[in-house]
Motif scaffolding. Sequence first.
Motif, mmCIF file in Angstrom:
data_model
loop_
_atom_site.group_PDB
_atom_site.id
_atom_site.type_symbol
_atom_site.label_atom_id
_atom_site.label_comp_id
_atom_site.label_asym_id
_atom_site.label_seq_id
_atom_site.Cartn_x
_atom_site.Cartn_y
_atom_site.Cartn_z
ATOM 1 N N GLY A 164 -10.217 7.335 0.862
ATOM 2 C CA GLY A 164 -9.008 8.014 0.317
ATOM 3 C C GLY A 164 -7.880 7.245 1.000
ATOM 4 O O GLY A 164 -6.524 7.755 0.562
ATOM 5 N N GLN A 165 -7.896 6.616 2.047
ATOM 6 C CA GLN A 165 -6.662 6.154 2.790
ATOM 7 C C GLN A 165 -6.689 4.473 2.594
ATOM 8 O O GLN A 165 -7.704 3.862 2.637
ATOM 9 C CB GLN A 165 -6.910 6.524 4.656
ATOM 10 C CG GLN A 165 -7.028 8.006 4.748
ATOM 11 C CD GLN A 165 -7.351 8.187 6.206
ATOM 12 O OE1 GLN A 165 -8.346 7.705 6.809
ATOM 13 N NE2 GLN A 165 -6.395 9.073 6.985
ATOM 14 N N GLY A 166 -5.325 4.101 2.742
ATOM 15 C CA GLY A 166 -5.203 2.723 3.059
ATOM 16 C C GLY A 166 -5.998 1.734 2.142
ATOM 17 O O GLY A 166 -5.886 1.956 0.687
ATOM 18 N N GLU A 167 -6.671 0.789 2.677
ATOM 19 C CA GLU A 167 -7.544 -0.124 1.858
ATOM 20 C C GLU A 167 -8.712 0.462 1.099
ATOM 21 O O GLU A 167 -9.150 0.099 -0.117
ATOM 22 C CB GLU A 167 -8.056 -1.166 2.841
ATOM 23 C CG GLU A 167 -6.916 -2.178 3.305
ATOM 24 C CD GLU A 167 -7.346 -3.357 4.206
ATOM 25 O OE1 GLU A 167 -8.412 -4.090 3.442
ATOM 26 O OE2 GLU A 167 -7.463 -3.435 5.517
ATOM 27 N N CYS A 168 -9.358 1.777 1.649
ATOM 28 C CA CYS A 168 -10.156 2.315 0.716
ATOM 29 C C CYS A 168 -9.474 3.044 -0.291
ATOM 30 O O CYS A 168 -10.277 3.001 -1.546
ATOM 31 C CB CYS A 168 -10.623 3.704 1.654
ATOM 32 S SG CYS A 168 -11.803 3.086 2.946
ATOM 33 N N ASN A 169 -8.250 3.401 -0.506
ATOM 34 C CA ASN A 169 -7.497 4.145 -1.380
ATOM 35 C C ASN A 169 -7.178 2.928 -2.604
ATOM 36 O O ASN A 169 -7.671 3.106 -3.430
ATOM 37 C CB ASN A 169 -6.107 4.635 -0.793
ATOM 38 C CG ASN A 169 -5.379 5.180 -2.007
ATOM 39 O OD1 ASN A 169 -5.186 4.664 -3.126
ATOM 40 N ND2 ASN A 169 -4.977 6.617 -1.738
ATOM 41 N N ILE A 170 -6.965 1.830 -1.797
ATOM 42 C CA ILE A 170 -6.640 0.553 -2.892
ATOM 43 C C ILE A 170 -7.903 0.146 -3.703
ATOM 44 O O ILE A 170 -7.804 -0.195 -4.756
ATOM 45 C CB ILE A 170 -6.026 -0.626 -2.028
ATOM 46 C CG1 ILE A 170 -4.571 -0.188 -1.569
ATOM 47 C CG2 ILE A 170 -6.143 -1.970 -2.849
ATOM 48 C CD1 ILE A 170 -3.927 -1.113 -0.613
ATOM 49 N N ALA A 173 -9.044 12.500 -3.253
ATOM 50 C CA ALA A 173 -10.405 12.820 -3.350
ATOM 51 C C ALA A 173 -10.797 12.348 -4.956
ATOM 52 O O ALA A 173 -11.839 12.548 -5.480
ATOM 53 C CB ALA A 173 -10.550 14.195 -3.195
ATOM 54 N N GLY A 174 -9.627 11.646 -5.587
ATOM 55 C CA GLY A 174 -9.861 11.257 -7.009
ATOM 56 C C GLY A 174 -9.847 12.355 -7.962
ATOM 57 O O GLY A 174 -10.557 11.844 -9.269
ATOM 58 N N TYR A 175 -8.972 13.397 -7.900
ATOM 59 C CA TYR A 175 -8.930 14.278 -9.069
ATOM 60 C C TYR A 175 -7.592 14.389 -9.692
ATOM 61 O O TYR A 175 -6.774 14.193 -8.783
ATOM 62 C CB TYR A 175 -9.201 15.677 -8.416
ATOM 63 C CG TYR A 175 -10.552 16.175 -7.848
ATOM 64 C CD1 TYR A 175 -11.474 16.909 -8.742
ATOM 65 C CD2 TYR A 175 -11.166 15.778 -6.615
ATOM 66 C CE1 TYR A 175 -12.723 17.183 -8.410
ATOM 67 C CE2 TYR A 175 -12.346 16.034 -6.148
ATOM 68 C CZ TYR A 175 -13.280 16.676 -7.286
ATOM 69 O OH TYR A 175 -14.720 16.920 -7.004
ATOM 70 N N THR A 176 -7.639 14.725 -10.771
ATOM 71 C CA THR A 176 -6.285 14.850 -11.417
ATOM 72 C C THR A 176 -6.337 16.327 -12.033
ATOM 73 O O THR A 176 -5.062 16.785 -12.425
ATOM 74 C CB THR A 176 -6.094 13.884 -12.729
ATOM 75 O OG1 THR A 176 -7.179 14.077 -13.400
ATOM 76 C CG2 THR A 176 -6.062 12.646 -12.106
ATOM 77 N N ASP A 228 -1.988 11.061 4.856
ATOM 78 C CA ASP A 228 -1.118 10.314 4.113
ATOM 79 C C ASP A 228 -0.636 9.107 4.935
ATOM 80 O O ASP A 228 0.491 8.406 4.804
ATOM 81 C CB ASP A 228 0.454 11.088 3.430
ATOM 82 C CG ASP A 228 0.780 11.723 4.611
ATOM 83 O OD1 ASP A 228 0.242 11.855 5.771
ATOM 84 O OD2 ASP A 228 2.043 12.445 4.606
ATOM 85 N N ALA A 229 -1.486 8.752 6.102
ATOM 86 C CA ALA A 229 -1.339 7.673 6.761
ATOM 87 C C ALA A 229 -2.082 6.571 6.611
ATOM 88 O O ALA A 229 -3.461 6.690 6.065
ATOM 89 C CB ALA A 229 -1.321 8.234 8.260
ATOM 90 N N VAL A 230 -2.137 5.422 7.622
ATOM 91 C CA VAL A 230 -2.907 4.261 7.361
ATOM 92 C C VAL A 230 -3.378 3.861 8.830
ATOM 93 O O VAL A 230 -2.524 4.223 9.626
ATOM 94 C CB VAL A 230 -2.573 3.146 6.476
ATOM 95 C CG1 VAL A 230 -2.216 3.662 4.926
ATOM 96 C CG2 VAL A 230 -0.985 2.809 6.874
ATOM 97 N N LYS A 231 -4.412 2.959 8.827
ATOM 98 C CA LYS A 231 -4.483 2.285 10.211
ATOM 99 C C LYS A 231 -3.475 1.484 10.825
ATOM 100 O O LYS A 231 -3.616 1.301 12.093
ATOM 101 C CB LYS A 231 -6.053 1.629 9.979
ATOM 102 C CG LYS A 231 -5.843 0.320 9.207
ATOM 103 C CD LYS A 231 -7.013 -0.432 8.945
ATOM 104 C CE LYS A 231 -6.991 -1.579 7.795
ATOM 105 N NZ LYS A 231 -6.302 -1.440 6.640
ATOM 106 N N GLU A 232 -2.623 1.273 10.230
ATOM 107 C CA GLU A 232 -1.800 0.181 10.790
ATOM 108 C C GLU A 232 -0.539 0.985 11.330
ATOM 109 O O GLU A 232 0.245 0.376 12.224
ATOM 110 C CB GLU A 232 -0.945 -0.742 9.638
ATOM 111 C CG GLU A 232 -1.888 -2.209 9.060
ATOM 112 C CD GLU A 232 -2.943 -1.441 8.170
ATOM 113 O OE1 GLU A 232 -3.924 -2.205 7.510
ATOM 114 O OE2 GLU A 232 -2.849 -0.219 7.602
ATOM 115 N N ASP A 233 -0.646 2.188 10.926
ATOM 116 C CA ASP A 233 0.753 3.312 11.616
ATOM 117 C C ASP A 233 0.430 3.237 13.326
ATOM 118 O O ASP A 233 1.379 3.561 13.867
ATOM 119 C CB ASP A 233 0.321 4.613 11.025
ATOM 120 C CG ASP A 233 0.755 4.355 9.547
ATOM 121 O OD1 ASP A 233 1.687 3.512 9.138
ATOM 122 O OD2 ASP A 233 0.688 5.494 8.908
#
Length: 340
Positions: A81-87, A173-176, A53-58
Amino acid sequence: NAIQMSLTEMQIPRHKAAIFSGIGCSGKKSHFIFHKAPGNGPKPTILYLPGMDAVKEDFPNPFSNDYTKRGMNICAMDGPGQGECNINGVWQDKNNYALAAEKVIDWLTKRDDVDTEKIGVFGTSMGSRWGVQVAAHDPRVKAVVGQMANVGTFDIIFEQAQPNFKRIFMYMAGYTDENEFDEFVEGLDLLPDLAKQVKVPHLLVAGDMDELCTPKDLEIFRSSLAGPSELWLYEGIFHPMGEVAEEIYPNIADWLLETLINGRPSNYRKDVYVEEGKEQEIVLNYQSLDEDVSAYQRSISAGSWIGFSLFFLLILSLIHISEPTRPERIGVGGVGVGKK
């Protein structure tokens, strides 16, 4: 496997950062920020992997960077799944975090300021798990650190801990559907199996009260490692390790630099138990620091003393200015008036 690049430069106080997008497998992009160390020539370089639940800017703090201060480059990435990849809808699958890291390392090794024989990986929380995956996958990694250790089974974090952990990873991971996600997790590699492929020095930093990874989990994982192993276990500390953060992060940077420069014996194993309220002392032996790094460290030290001295003189001058002016004493002598 060709890498397509879009590179932009921006200025951060005391650092230059490059945000890179590289197309890896399946045409997906990974993103990272590169913090360049001062001085000329190739430098030891660390790839930082944030938690789920963290990003590269942290991390790291660009205004107080433990790595560039020590003459190391550090590169923080957003994996699937993180940060810009998530977006951008780049979700995590069974092995694409290691594939994304491979592409980042490809980019790093093309730089003149990166020592390709001194690349380490540092992961926090879930990043400690991905760090093992990356080291098992890419032989260019020469040292690994996992902090806020998450190297046990998925049962605790996804079935016993607060539900938010599972919900976050499902999103990454893209699951609901929870049942589908459970099937996905069953297919993920178990870390003790991956650890058998890690022959480079490995450091775990954890609390003995970690609610996500027990001391028994740590030992099972470490017993499977194929190379040197070190553990710093802090008494009374839970998963976030905030109480000892000020101590451990500089120490981790020191350990990585020491290990990348001087290595560790193949049969090396060290266990450090840090009692509550006490500090861990790291003995260092930088035998190969180049002159640029040494000069930079001396300048930092000298600058600190100069800054303190100027500050001290300023305080003294302010105290002097603020003192009330003493009036001249006028006395009456036996004959006339004069100053005494």
